[in-house]
Design an enzyme around this catalytic site. Structure first.
Site: not given
Ligand code: DON
Length: 583
Positions: A379, A418, A421, A451, A471-472
């Protein structure tokens, strides 16, 4: 993400060793000084995009104008996460006091259904929600960037798209930092004919430093949007080609989905921490709610006295995370579909009730265990402050690195993955090991719970800190920790974003550590308290926090007040393609 060893990580060890010393902030000498500027600051994960933002500011654009131009530029120069085929969130605080939050995240297609990723045995089919066309939600970025420009910007669409258009049409030469982002995804990208033509060398090997990335199809789409606005994208040729790609590739995107897409304007979640006011992402992000819940819980503990990296401080922080993630994973979802108890979760009374259940000396227990997938996500976050004091925080993503790793032929647009998620099935972990519930089940037109946490902190009514990271699920805890590093532990802004983080998300019930985040003896003390503590050796750098501190490099010296304040920008030192650039 880069895997080279980090001097910063070593300073985490040093800090843990020094934490017995009282009062004076420890010296985090391994971090470079933050970038200082007098007027405006742009911090992004790709240096050319940062330059684009600064040019917009120099030309008299405001922070939102710069953010829009950066959004388009990242779609060209940082395809691992920058995008036209994904979505994101923007938190805005204008100098005149207006605030805003734009949700331009992906929506589930109309033909999506609750059990669409389950096989005949009722179990999730591996890869279905992460790889290829079925993983894609309806993209929101073009709508979001144009809504931002119209609501808060001052410049014309053509002006703000022009730099991205030039970078796509003329190309740019890859730096070592750029090369790193292509290395891991190349094999998958080579399997998709349209992606292969753009992102892989003719011999099938990954793009390298010195290669020139030219993207004529993407330039065509940018040109169309520049001339015709969002309608040219959502009702025109780009949407038609994405739908055609989806139909051919086994996806379910339709023209109806694109026609229905709207950016949502929402109110940021707000909470206080001492004299500071925090504005962050509301549902469909869990970010702001969870950040506020964790910080409300922590506010009453003497974290500063316990010291950075101390077992006691980590224990309190982890216990606050455990409760907040339990609530996140069970209760939150798209506000158009579920009632989110944000007020309750972010109230002081609730934080007090959580503290009453935290034992100062023993780890709590989360029910059940679930494995964390090792797949590499990506991300990107960018932070911008302009000379007038307008502040913008944007986090945008395709979810995984290069998303679903498919490109719609003729568009140069990578599609997101996406849909992963969402809750595939209650109790089954997703890409980030999140074990989620019914509130986040798939439904047509619904937005998956996120997140992402673009965050702006105010002091005396003026922006003090602009912050976010990829960072998810670790986004949330990384933002909390970077905030505490500044506010409680006396770090300057570069030190704060470089410090290796730890993470707890309720399930799996363990403290995950970025390698060398805590000393072996601190880890031992936490184990003695009953915690399971594990370094994530296969994920050596979790995020790339990008932040701006207004007034001074560290909080003690920061001056509140609207004018003549220097800006200090920092991106995680290990984010080699990124840059904080000011003027
Ligand atoms: O929206 C979210 O929480 C995830 N799709 C974010 C993904 C993410 O941060 C990937 N990165 N390292």
């Amino acid at each position: 993400m880069p895997t080279r060893p980090s001097f910063r990580a070593l300073s985490g060890l040093l800090a843990a060793a020094l934490c017995v010393l009282p009062a004076a902030p420890p010296a985090f000498a391994a971090s470079p000084a933050p970038v200082r500027a007098a007027h405006g600051m742009v911090v992004t994960a790709q240096r050319l995009a940062s330059e684009v933002g600064v040019e917009v500011l120099r030309a008299g654009g405001n922070a939102v104008d710069a953010a829009v131009a950066v959004g388009y530029a990242l779609a060209v120069t940082y395809p691992t996460a920058g995008n036209l085929g994904g979505g994101g969130f923007m938190t805005v605080r204008m100098a005149d006091g207006r605030t805003g939050f734009l949700d331009f995240r992906e929506r589930a297609p109309q033909r999506a259904s609750r059990d669409m990723y389950l096989g005949p045995d009722g179990e999730p089919v591996a890869g279905l929600s992460t790889d290829g066309w079925l993983a894609a939600g309806v993209p929101g970025s073009v709508s979001g960037l144009e809504t931002a420009r119209e609501r808060f910007g001052t410049k014309g669409r053509t002006d703000l798209i022009a730099p991205a258009l030039r970078l796509a049409r003329e190309g740019f030469t890859l730096s070592p930092g750029d090369e790193e982002s292509f290395a891991d995804a190349s094999a998958d990208l080579a399997k998709d004919p349209a992606a292969r033509l753009i992102y892989v060398r003719p011999d099938g090997s990954p793009l390298r430093t010195g290669d020139r990335l030219v993207q004529p199809d993407l330039a065509g789409v940018l040109q169309a949007v520049s001339e015709g606005g969002p309608a040219a994208f959502y009702e025109g040729e780009p949407a038609r080609r994405i739908v055609a790609g989806s139909q051919k590739g086994g996806g379910i995107l339709s023209m109806e989905d694109f026609k229905l897409y709207r950016t949502r304007e929402l109110e940021p979640v707000r909470c206080g921490y001492r004299e500071l006011e925090i504005l962050s992402a509301p549902p469909p992000s869990s970010g702001g709610t969870v950040i506020c819940q964790i910080l409300n819980t922590l506010e009453a503990y003497p974290l500063k006295d316990a010291g950075y990296g101390s077992a006691q401080g980590v224990h309190w922080t982890v216990e606050a995370m455990r409760f907040a993630f339990r609530d996140r994973n069970q209760e939150l979802g798209d506000p158009a579909f579920v009632q989110n108890p944000v007020e309750r979760l972010t109230s002081d009374a609730y934080a007090g009730a959580i503290r009453a259940r935290i034992d100062d000396a023993r780890a709590g227990v989360s029910e059940g265990l679930a494995p964390v997938s090792g797949e590499k996500p990506e991300t990107t976050h960018y932070s911008i402050v302009d000379a007038a004091g307008n502040a913008v925080a944007v986090t945008t993503t395709l979810n995984g690195s290069f998303g679903a790793r498919v490109v719609a032929p003729g568009t140069g647009i990578l599609l997101n993955n996406e849909m992963d998620d969402f809750t595939m099935k209650p109790g089954v972990p997703n890409l980030y090991g999140l074990v989620q519930g019914e509130a986040n089940a798939v439904a047509p037109g619904k937005t998956p719970l996120s997140s992402m946490s673009p965050t702006i902190v105010l002091r005396d009514g003026h922006p003090l800190l602009v912050l976010g990271t990829p960072g998810g699920s670790r986004i949330i805890t990384a933002v909390v920790e970077a905030f505490l590093n500044v506010v409680e532990y006396g770090m300057d802004i570069q030190e704060a974003v470089d410090a290796p983080p730890f993470h707890h998300q309720w399930l799996p019930d363990r403290i995950a550590l970025e390698p060398r985040a805590l000393s072996p003896d601190t880890q031992r003390m936490l184990r003695e308290m009953g915690h399971r503590v594990e370094e994530d050796a296969d994920w050596p750098v979790w995020g790339e926090a990008a932040a701006i501190l207004v007034g001074a490099p560290r909080l003690d010296e920061s001056q509140a007040g609207p004018s003549d304040r220097p800006l200090f920008g920092a991106i995680d030192s290990r984010a080699r393609a990124g840059a904080a650039i000011g003027y």
